[in-house]
Enzyme design. Sequence first.
Site, PDB file in Angstrom:
ATOM      1  N   VAL A   1       0.832  -1.202   0.000  1.00  0.00           N
ATOM      2  CA  VAL A   1       0.000   0.000   0.000  1.00  0.00           C
ATOM      3  C   VAL A   1       0.869   1.254   0.000  1.00  0.00           C
ATOM      4  O   VAL A   1       0.551   2.246  -0.678  1.00  0.00           O
ATOM      5  CB  VAL A   1      -0.952  -0.010   1.210  1.00  0.00           C
ATOM      6  CG1 VAL A   1      -1.698   1.310   1.338  1.00  0.00           C
ATOM      7  CG2 VAL A   1      -1.936  -1.166   1.101  1.00  0.00           C
TER       8      VAL A   1
ATOM      9  N   HIS B   1     -10.239   2.948   5.141  1.00  0.00           N
ATOM     10  CA  HIS B   1     -10.395   2.326   6.461  1.00  0.00           C
ATOM     11  C   HIS B   1     -11.855   2.367   6.906  1.00  0.00           C
ATOM     12  O   HIS B   1     -12.377   1.377   7.443  1.00  0.00           O
ATOM     13  CB  HIS B   1      -9.514   3.055   7.483  1.00  0.00           C
ATOM     14  CG  HIS B   1      -8.092   2.577   7.493  1.00  0.00           C
ATOM     15  ND1 HIS B   1      -7.171   2.958   6.541  1.00  0.00           N
ATOM     16  CD2 HIS B   1      -7.431   1.743   8.348  1.00  0.00           C
ATOM     17  CE1 HIS B   1      -6.003   2.383   6.809  1.00  0.00           C
ATOM     18  NE2 HIS B   1      -6.135   1.639   7.891  1.00  0.00           N
TER      19      HIS B   1
END
Length: 561
Positions: free
Chosen positions: A448, A482
Site C-alpha cells: 500500500v 479504512h
Amino acid sequence: MTATKDPKDQVPKTTTQPAQKDGAAGGLMKRLRRSASVTEHNLNNLRNRNSTQHLFDQHGNPIDLRQYRKVLDKDENGNGTSEKKLRYRRTQSVTRAEEISNKEAKLRKAQPDRSIHRPRDSLFSWSSGFTNFTGLVNWGFLLLCIGGLRLGLENLIKYGIRINPIDWYFFVSGRDQGEGHNALFLILYSFVHISLCLAVEKGLALEIISEGLGMVIQIANIIFSVLLPVVIIHLKGSAFSIMGATTVCFYYSVLFLKLWSYVQTNMWCRKTYYQRQPRERRPSITVAELKRKHSTGGEDDEDVAKLVQYPENLCYKDIMYFLCAPTLCYELNFPRTSRVRKRFLLKRLLEVLIGVNVLMALFQQWIIPSVRNSLIPFSNMDMALATERLLKLALPNHLVWLIFFYLLFHSFLNAIGEVLYFADRNFYCDWWNANNIDTFWRTWNMPVHRWCVRHLYIPVVQMGYSSRQASTIVFLFSAFFHEYLVSVPLQTYKIWAFLGMMGQIPLSAISRYVERRLGPRMGNIIVWASIILGQPLCIMAYYHDYVITHYKNALNGTEHR
C-alpha cells in the site's frame, strides 16, 4: 676578481625559502592529520609542547615546533578562528585536569592503605555510558507473559472453554446469516469491470478511442467498482453475512487500487510510445549480412529474458497475473524466480492453516466476551469501567493483530508469490523499530505504501502541491478506505475509523516532537501505545454503534426481527 650577482637573481632564493618551509609545514600537518594514530588530543599536545626534545619525524629528523606554530594554530581548512582557539583552550584545560587526576590516582595507589575506590558513575546515570540492559528486557518479557497467563486463566475460569470449530465454519461460510451465495456472485461480477478496463486500453493503444474519452470511461469504471458493494449491501443487507460483506469490500478495494495502477501505468507507456519518432523504412540487407547474423545467432542474448513491450502487454494473461500477484503496482515485466521452493511453500501454507485456527480461537475465547462486556460501560459513559474494559481488551486484540500481520504479510503473501514465481517479497519493513508515526506507516504495509507514493503522492506533488498537502491527501485517501472496510460490512455508517486515521496527522507531529526532545526510544513507545490502545477503542466504539443500530428493539425488551 669576484663576480657580482645580479639582484634579480637573488630574489628567487629569498622568496622560495619561506615558501618551501611553509609547504613543508603544510605537508607535515597533513601527514599528522591523516595519520590514524594522531588525534585532536595529540595535536593539542604538540601545540602545548614547549620543548622539542625527543620529537622526531618518521625519518628520524628532529622537528622544531617553533617553525610550525602558525600551522598548529590553524584548523584543517587553514582558518585560525577564535572559536577554534577557544576549543583548543577548553581541550587544554580538560587535558590538564586529566593529568592531575592521573597523578593523584597514582599517588593514592602508592599509599599502603590498599585503596579500592575511584571516581565512578552509577549505571543508571546517563554519564556512565552503560547500555547493556538485556536482563531487564528479559524481566519485562517474563512479567508480560505472567500477566497474559493470568488473564488467560481468569478468562477460562469465568467463561469456560468457548472454542467451537463448528461455529467457526458457520461464521466464515455465513450459513446462518446470509441468503445464498450473494458475496460470491458479486465477486464474479468484477470480471465485467476487468474486461471493460482491458477493452478500453486496447482501444486506446489502437487509437480507436480518443485519449479523453478513454480516460473518462476508465475513471467511471474504477469509481463504479468501489461504489457497487456499498449500494448492493445497503439495499440487500440481509442477504449478506458479515464475513461475506467484509470479503466483498476487501476484494473490491484491492481491485480498485490495482485497476488504478493498471490504467495509470499504461497511460505512461502510451505517452512514451507515441512520443517516439515515426519509423523509417529500413534499408535492405545483403545476403552476406543475413548469413553473418544467422551464424552469430543475432544480436539478442539467449540468456537474457525478452521483456514485454507496450502494447504487447494488453491481454488477459497479463492482467490476470497482475490481479493475482501480491502487489498493487502494475509493471510490464515483474521480477520472477526460477523455480518454486516446495519446502518453503509448504511451511507458509501450514502457517496459514494453523494461524487461522489460532486467530478464531482467540476471537471466540477472549475477544468476544470482552467486547460484549464493554457495551454497558461504554453506553453509560462510565469512564473508569470503560477504561478497565479497554485495557482488558488491549492484550488479546494486540495478539490477534500481530498474528494477523504475520499470517497476511509473511505467510500468505509469500505463498502466493512462490506459486506465481513473484520475486519481490518486500511486503513489510522493520516497522517495530519505528521512532515516529510517519516511519510506521511507511514501513508496516509496503504494497500500500508503494502504491500511495507511486500513484498518489508523486503525481500530486508534480501537480504543484507541497509535500505536506500531498501527505494530507494520502491520509484522506487511506482514511476513506479504512472507514469503507468497516462501515459497509457492518452497515453502520459512522466516522470513527476515518477520524482515527486523520488523527494520525497530529499524532505524527507529536511523535516527532517526542523523538527530538526525549530521544528515539520514547518516540517508539508512542508508536506502540497508539497501536495497542487505538485499535480496541475503535472496536468498542463500532460494537456499541452496531448493537444500537441493529438490535435497538432487543435492548429495549422487544423481540428483534
